[in-house]
Design a protein around this motif. Sequence first.
Motif, PDB file in Angstrom:
ATOM      1  N   ILE A  34      37.036  44.547  32.983  1.00  0.00           N
ATOM      2  CA  ILE A  34      35.810  43.732  33.060  1.00  0.00           C
ATOM      3  C   ILE A  34      34.845  44.008  31.917  1.00  0.00           C
ATOM      4  O   ILE A  34      33.926  43.223  31.677  1.00  0.00           O
ATOM      5  CB  ILE A  34      35.075  43.889  34.414  1.00  0.00           C
ATOM      6  CG1 ILE A  34      34.555  45.295  34.609  1.00  0.00           C
ATOM      7  CG2 ILE A  34      35.934  43.416  35.562  1.00  0.00           C
ATOM      8  CD1 ILE A  34      33.607  45.443  35.791  1.00  0.00           C
ATOM      9  N   TYR A  51      33.712  35.713  35.548  1.00  0.00           N
ATOM     10  CA  TYR A  51      34.691  36.218  36.507  1.00  0.00           C
ATOM     11  C   TYR A  51      36.045  35.564  36.245  1.00  0.00           C
ATOM     12  O   TYR A  51      36.156  34.643  35.435  1.00  0.00           O
ATOM     13  CB  TYR A  51      34.230  35.890  37.937  1.00  0.00           C
ATOM     14  CG  TYR A  51      33.835  34.439  38.085  1.00  0.00           C
ATOM     15  CD1 TYR A  51      34.765  33.465  38.436  1.00  0.00           C
ATOM     16  CD2 TYR A  51      32.533  34.026  37.804  1.00  0.00           C
ATOM     17  CE1 TYR A  51      34.415  32.125  38.524  1.00  0.00           C
ATOM     18  CE2 TYR A  51      32.169  32.691  37.890  1.00  0.00           C
ATOM     19  CZ  TYR A  51      33.107  31.746  38.243  1.00  0.00           C
ATOM     20  OH  TYR A  51      32.765  30.423  38.313  1.00  0.00           O
ATOM     21  N   PHE A  62      39.194  35.512  43.918  1.00  0.00           N
ATOM     22  CA  PHE A  62      38.621  36.205  42.765  1.00  0.00           C
ATOM     23  C   PHE A  62      39.479  37.411  42.384  1.00  0.00           C
ATOM     24  O   PHE A  62      40.154  37.993  43.226  1.00  0.00           O
ATOM     25  CB  PHE A  62      37.201  36.685  43.083  1.00  0.00           C
ATOM     26  CG  PHE A  62      36.215  35.561  43.221  1.00  0.00           C
ATOM     27  CD1 PHE A  62      35.775  34.878  42.106  1.00  0.00           C
ATOM     28  CD2 PHE A  62      35.731  35.196  44.460  1.00  0.00           C
ATOM     29  CE1 PHE A  62      34.861  33.840  42.225  1.00  0.00           C
ATOM     30  CE2 PHE A  62      34.819  34.167  44.592  1.00  0.00           C
ATOM     31  CZ  PHE A  62      34.380  33.481  43.471  1.00  0.00           C
ATOM     32  N   ASP A  65      35.241  40.481  38.301  1.00  0.00           N
ATOM     33  CA  ASP A  65      33.866  39.999  38.416  1.00  0.00           C
ATOM     34  C   ASP A  65      32.948  41.090  37.880  1.00  0.00           C
ATOM     35  O   ASP A  65      33.070  42.254  38.273  1.00  0.00           O
ATOM     36  CB  ASP A  65      33.542  39.668  39.867  1.00  0.00           C
ATOM     37  CG  ASP A  65      32.278  38.828  40.019  1.00  0.00           C
ATOM     38  OD1 ASP A  65      31.853  38.202  39.035  1.00  0.00           O
ATOM     39  OD2 ASP A  65      31.719  38.805  41.131  1.00  0.00           O
ATOM     40  N   THR A  66      32.018  40.711  37.010  1.00  0.00           N
ATOM     41  CA  THR A  66      31.224  41.699  36.283  1.00  0.00           C
ATOM     42  C   THR A  66      30.078  42.359  37.038  1.00  0.00           C
ATOM     43  O   THR A  66      29.737  43.492  36.725  1.00  0.00           O
ATOM     44  CB  THR A  66      30.657  41.079  34.990  1.00  0.00           C
ATOM     45  OG1 THR A  66      29.867  39.943  35.322  1.00  0.00           O
ATOM     46  CG2 THR A  66      31.770  40.693  34.036  1.00  0.00           C
ATOM     47  N   LYS A  80      28.571  40.635  43.816  1.00  0.00           N
ATOM     48  CA  LYS A  80      29.930  40.847  43.321  1.00  0.00           C
ATOM     49  C   LYS A  80      30.969  40.215  44.239  1.00  0.00           C
ATOM     50  O   LYS A  80      30.838  40.237  45.452  1.00  0.00           O
ATOM     51  CB  LYS A  80      30.217  42.345  43.212  1.00  0.00           C
ATOM     52  CG  LYS A  80      31.585  42.638  42.617  1.00  0.00           C
ATOM     53  CD  LYS A  80      31.724  44.090  42.295  1.00  0.00           C
ATOM     54  CE  LYS A  80      33.001  44.352  41.543  1.00  0.00           C
ATOM     55  NZ  LYS A  80      33.054  43.714  40.227  1.00  0.00           N
ATOM     56  N   SER A  81      31.992  39.676  43.612  1.00  0.00           N
ATOM     57  CA  SER A  81      33.192  39.251  44.329  1.00  0.00           C
ATOM     58  C   SER A  81      34.249  40.316  44.080  1.00  0.00           C
ATOM     59  O   SER A  81      34.353  40.855  42.981  1.00  0.00           O
ATOM     60  CB  SER A  81      33.685  37.908  43.791  1.00  0.00           C
ATOM     61  OG  SER A  81      32.725  36.924  44.030  1.00  0.00           O
TER      62      SER A  81
END
Length: 169
Positions: A34, A51, A62, A65-66, A80-81
């Motif tokens: 990421i 993402y 997902f 995700d950052t 967040k995911s």
Amino acid sequence: MLNLALAAATTIDPELHQTFKPGKENTEKYQRAIEPLAKIQATNSKIRFIYTFIQEDSKIHFVLDTPPPGDHDNDGIDDKSYIGDEYPEATDIMFEVLDTGEPRITGIVSDRWGTFVSAYAPLRNKQDSVIGTVGLDIEAEDYLKEMEIISNVYEQNLLTAGMISVLVG
């Protein structure tokens, strides 16, 4: 916006991307994956989320995700995911990018995280098969402000060109 999504797609190792399993967000491998996305996000304050996602069992899930875990914008929803999280709000465009491999920009779309315009770029493996997608979200309000500025500049340039044409003619 689309160029940023396409650039982000080039920073992801597709073979590595396919190895991520739920619960592995705290691994060094995930953090390394990421990092390039987080750097791209840091270069443009208008990018709200960046993402990746895949299609599995006819659903969008997902992967990268950052945002760090937690509700950093105080809207009551974790920002967040996590790997494998299903995205039930998935749009047809998300599936189209996975099916066709063509990058796309959405119109204004709302979900549990807000109202955005999104750009999607396919992730391809060494065999050139689409294995996922990079998504990049910009708040709809910011996008509309940018479009208004561009429209105003265009109108001013058109007016200027028209005046010059009249003077030269």
